[in-house]
Each structure stands twice: as C-alpha cells, then as structure tokens.
Design an enzyme around this catalytic site. Structure first.
Site, PDB file in Angstrom:
ATOM      1  N   LYS A  19       0.829  -1.213   0.000  1.00 46.59           N
ATOM      2  CA  LYS A  19       0.000   0.000   0.000  1.00 46.59           C
ATOM      3  C   LYS A  19       0.869   1.272   0.000  1.00 46.59           C
ATOM      4  O   LYS A  19       2.092   1.188   0.218  1.00 46.59           O
ATOM      5  CB  LYS A  19      -0.945  -0.068   1.197  1.00 46.59           C
ATOM      6  CG  LYS A  19      -1.935  -1.240   1.122  1.00 46.59           C
ATOM      7  CD  LYS A  19      -2.881  -1.252   2.336  1.00 46.59           C
ATOM      8  CE  LYS A  19      -3.931  -2.353   2.213  1.00 46.59           C
ATOM      9  NZ  LYS A  19      -4.898  -2.301   3.354  1.00 46.59           N
ATOM     10  N   ARG A  95      -2.390 -14.681   4.172  1.00 50.06           N
ATOM     11  CA  ARG A  95      -3.034 -13.976   5.298  1.00 50.06           C
ATOM     12  C   ARG A  95      -2.266 -14.237   6.598  1.00 50.06           C
ATOM     13  O   ARG A  95      -2.148 -13.342   7.440  1.00 50.06           O
ATOM     14  CB  ARG A  95      -4.502 -14.415   5.446  1.00 50.06           C
ATOM     15  CG  ARG A  95      -5.408 -14.118   4.245  1.00 50.06           C
ATOM     16  CD  ARG A  95      -5.851 -12.694   4.112  1.00 50.06           C
ATOM     17  NE  ARG A  95      -6.515 -12.164   5.262  1.00 50.06           N
ATOM     18  CZ  ARG A  95      -7.226 -11.019   5.248  1.00 50.06           C
ATOM     19  NH1 ARG A  95      -7.382 -10.332   4.112  1.00 50.06           N
ATOM     20  NH2 ARG A  95      -7.773 -10.560   6.327  1.00 50.06           N
ATOM     21  N   THR A 101      -5.489  -7.540  10.560  1.00 49.59           N
ATOM     22  CA  THR A 101      -5.749  -6.219   9.983  1.00 49.59           C
ATOM     23  C   THR A 101      -5.172  -5.116  10.873  1.00 49.59           C
ATOM     24  O   THR A 101      -4.579  -4.150  10.380  1.00 49.59           O
ATOM     25  CB  THR A 101      -7.265  -6.009   9.811  1.00 49.59           C
ATOM     26  OG1 THR A 101      -7.800  -7.112   9.074  1.00 49.59           O
ATOM     27  CG2 THR A 101      -7.571  -4.713   9.090  1.00 49.59           C
ATOM     28  N   ASN A 122      -2.094  -0.077   6.999  1.00 51.26           N
ATOM     29  CA  ASN A 122      -1.581  -1.368   7.456  1.00 51.26           C
ATOM     30  C   ASN A 122      -0.712  -2.086   6.425  1.00 51.26           C
ATOM     31  O   ASN A 122      -0.637  -3.308   6.415  1.00 51.26           O
ATOM     32  CB  ASN A 122      -2.720  -2.241   7.968  1.00 51.26           C
ATOM     33  CG  ASN A 122      -3.767  -2.505   6.914  1.00 51.26           C
ATOM     34  OD1 ASN A 122      -3.614  -2.099   5.773  1.00 51.26           O
ATOM     35  ND2 ASN A 122      -4.813  -3.204   7.296  1.00 51.26           N
ATOM     36  N   HIS A 125      -2.117  -5.479   1.421  1.00 55.00           N
ATOM     37  CA  HIS A 125      -3.408  -6.134   1.187  1.00 55.00           C
ATOM     38  C   HIS A 125      -3.158  -7.600   0.892  1.00 55.00           C
ATOM     39  O   HIS A 125      -2.153  -7.950   0.272  1.00 55.00           O
ATOM     40  CB  HIS A 125      -4.105  -5.499  -0.033  1.00 55.00           C
ATOM     41  CG  HIS A 125      -5.307  -6.273  -0.501  1.00 55.00           C
ATOM     42  ND1 HIS A 125      -6.527  -6.159   0.115  1.00 55.00           N
ATOM     43  CD2 HIS A 125      -5.457  -7.198  -1.493  1.00 55.00           C
ATOM     44  CE1 HIS A 125      -7.387  -6.982  -0.494  1.00 55.00           C
ATOM     45  NE2 HIS A 125      -6.758  -7.620  -1.473  1.00 55.00           N
TER      46      HIS A 125
HETATM   47  N1  UDP Z   1      -9.668  -0.616   7.517  1.00 53.78           N
HETATM   48  C1  UDP Z   1      -9.749   0.537   8.272  1.00 53.78           C
HETATM   49  N2  UDP Z   1     -10.413   0.488   9.479  1.00 53.78           N
HETATM   50  C2  UDP Z   1     -10.992  -0.640   9.951  1.00 53.78           C
HETATM   51  C3  UDP Z   1     -10.910  -1.809   9.177  1.00 53.78           C
HETATM   52  C4  UDP Z   1     -10.253  -1.769   7.961  1.00 53.78           C
HETATM   53  O1  UDP Z   1      -9.233   1.579   7.878  1.00 53.78           O
HETATM   54  O2  UDP Z   1     -11.579  -0.629  11.045  1.00 53.78           O
HETATM   55  C5  UDP Z   1      -8.969  -0.590   6.221  1.00 53.78           C
HETATM   56  C6  UDP Z   1      -7.607  -1.290   6.284  1.00 53.78           C
HETATM   57  O3  UDP Z   1      -6.706  -0.598   5.404  1.00 53.78           O
HETATM   58  C7  UDP Z   1      -7.942  -2.675   5.764  1.00 53.78           C
HETATM   59  C8  UDP Z   1      -8.967  -2.351   4.677  1.00 53.78           C
HETATM   60  O4  UDP Z   1      -9.739  -1.288   5.245  1.00 53.78           O
HETATM   61  O5  UDP Z   1      -6.807  -3.361   5.285  1.00 53.78           O
HETATM   62  C9  UDP Z   1      -9.886  -3.498   4.308  1.00 53.78           C
HETATM   63  O6  UDP Z   1     -10.495  -4.009   5.490  1.00 53.78           O
HETATM   64  P1  UDP Z   1     -10.630  -5.570   5.734  1.00 53.78           P
HETATM   65  O7  UDP Z   1     -11.564  -5.761   6.885  1.00 53.78           O
HETATM   66  O8  UDP Z   1     -10.965  -6.256   4.445  1.00 53.78           O
HETATM   67  O9  UDP Z   1      -9.162  -5.996   6.233  1.00 53.78           O
HETATM   68  P2  UDP Z   1      -8.025  -6.851   5.517  1.00 53.78           P
HETATM   69  O10 UDP Z   1      -8.696  -7.911   4.698  1.00 53.78           O
HETATM   70  O11 UDP Z   1      -7.204  -5.894   4.700  1.00 53.78           O
HETATM   71  O12 UDP Z   1      -7.218  -7.432   6.655  1.00 53.78           O
HETATM   72 MG    MG Z   2     -10.173  -7.759   3.280  1.00 55.76          MG
END
Ligand code: UDP
Ligand code: MG
Length: 147
Positions: A19, A95, A101, A122, A125
């Site tokens: 990212k 993952r 996350t 974070n 992706h």
């Molecule tokens: N995100 C955020 N706040 C939250 C949860 C997610 O800003 O409370 C952002 C973060 O960059 C995350 C992305 O949204 O990677 C997608 O969320 P997801 O729940 O799909 O998490 P991931 O699959 O990336 O672990």
């Molecule tokens: Mg996701």
C-alpha cells in the site's frame, strides 16, 4: 461469497498490494524479501496508482463502513506495488504471513506487525478467498501480464 467458485478454480494464487505507506517509507524491498522467503513466487507485478474510482470499486464491499472515505483517500494518495503470488494454499498462507488487519493484534514477525502503522495504514493487502484473488488479480493485470 462463493457463487463464483467452481471445482476447477485454482487455489495456488493470491493477490497483494504493498500500500502507499509501504512505498512512501521505502519498504518495498524488505516486504518483497519476506514474501519470497516465505515461498511465494511472483507471477505478476507492477508499480501503479489507483484512481478514486478504482479504489471505490476495489473496496466496494466496504462502502457502507465508516472508514470507507479514509480508505479510498489512503489507497489513492500515491503509488502501490500490485502483485499476484503463487504458492500452494496461497490465500490462507499469505493472510498468515501478513497478520491481523490491526497491527496491534498481528503476530510477531508478520508483515503488518513489522511495517504497519495502524489498522487503517496497514502496509499490505491480501485477498480473502480464491474467488476474490482471481477478481482482484484480473482487476490489475491483463492475462498476458500473468505468468
Ligand atoms: N480498515 C480501516 N479500518 C478498519 C478496518 C479496515 O481503515 O476498522 C482498512 C484497512 O486498510 C484494511 C482495509 O480497510 O486493510 C480493508 O479491510 P478488511 O476488513 O478487508 O481488512 P483486511 O482484509 O485488509 O485485513
Ligand atoms: Mg479484506
């Protein structure tokens, strides 16, 4: 969620983005080293930047969430590294490699534990299913760019 799954859908590929924060901080090389050391083969890769429409489409599943606007701002503010990765059990193993996350909840040694600043910024992706890995990879790469 599983309506696109077919018995012949491949299970050995996932899609990732390093990212904008990872690119800004100069972490591309270190993160790619972690990925390849964990046994993933890079089968597509480029430096690119998502438009606002791209990010809204890519993260459409989150459009009702309170963080959606910030997420789109963040993901479009600079270049990313997009890549398709190949390994047996790719989605789940990747993952595990990136961690939770929220970096505060991520296991020691994971990419997010090492390089993520917050739950929003974070670092990386990782696709959450085989069908999304295919959709996301095809979003960023033409067939002839997938080796
Ligand atoms: N995100 C955020 N706040 C939250 C949860 C997610 O800003 O409370 C952002 C973060 O960059 C995350 C992305 O949204 O990677 C997608 O969320 P997801 O729940 O799909 O998490 P991931 O699959 O990336 O672990
Ligand atoms: Mg996701």
């Amino acid at each position: 969620m599983h309506k696109f799954f077919t018995p012949d859908m491949r299970t050995d590929r996932t899609f990732t983005m390093l990212k904008p924060d990872s690119v800004e901080k100069g972490h591309i090389g270190a993160i790619l080293e972690k990925i390849t050391a964990a046994g993933f083969r890079i089968v597509a890769m480029k430096l690119t930047q998502m438009t606002t429409d791209d990010a809204k489409a890519f993260y459409a599943i989150h459009k009702e969430r309170p963080f959606f606007g910030e997420l789109v701002e963040y993901m479009t503010r600079g270049p990313i590294v997009a890549a398709i990765l190949e390994k047996e059990n790719a989605v789940a193993d990747f993952r595990t490699l990136i961690g939770a996350t929220n970096p505060e909840e991520a296991a020691e040694g994971t990419i997010r534990k090492l390089y993520a600043a917050s739950i929003g910024e974070n670092a990386v992706h990782g696709s959450d299913s085989d069908e999304n890995a295919a959709i996301e990879g095809n979003f960023h790469f033409a067939g002839r760019e997938q080796f």
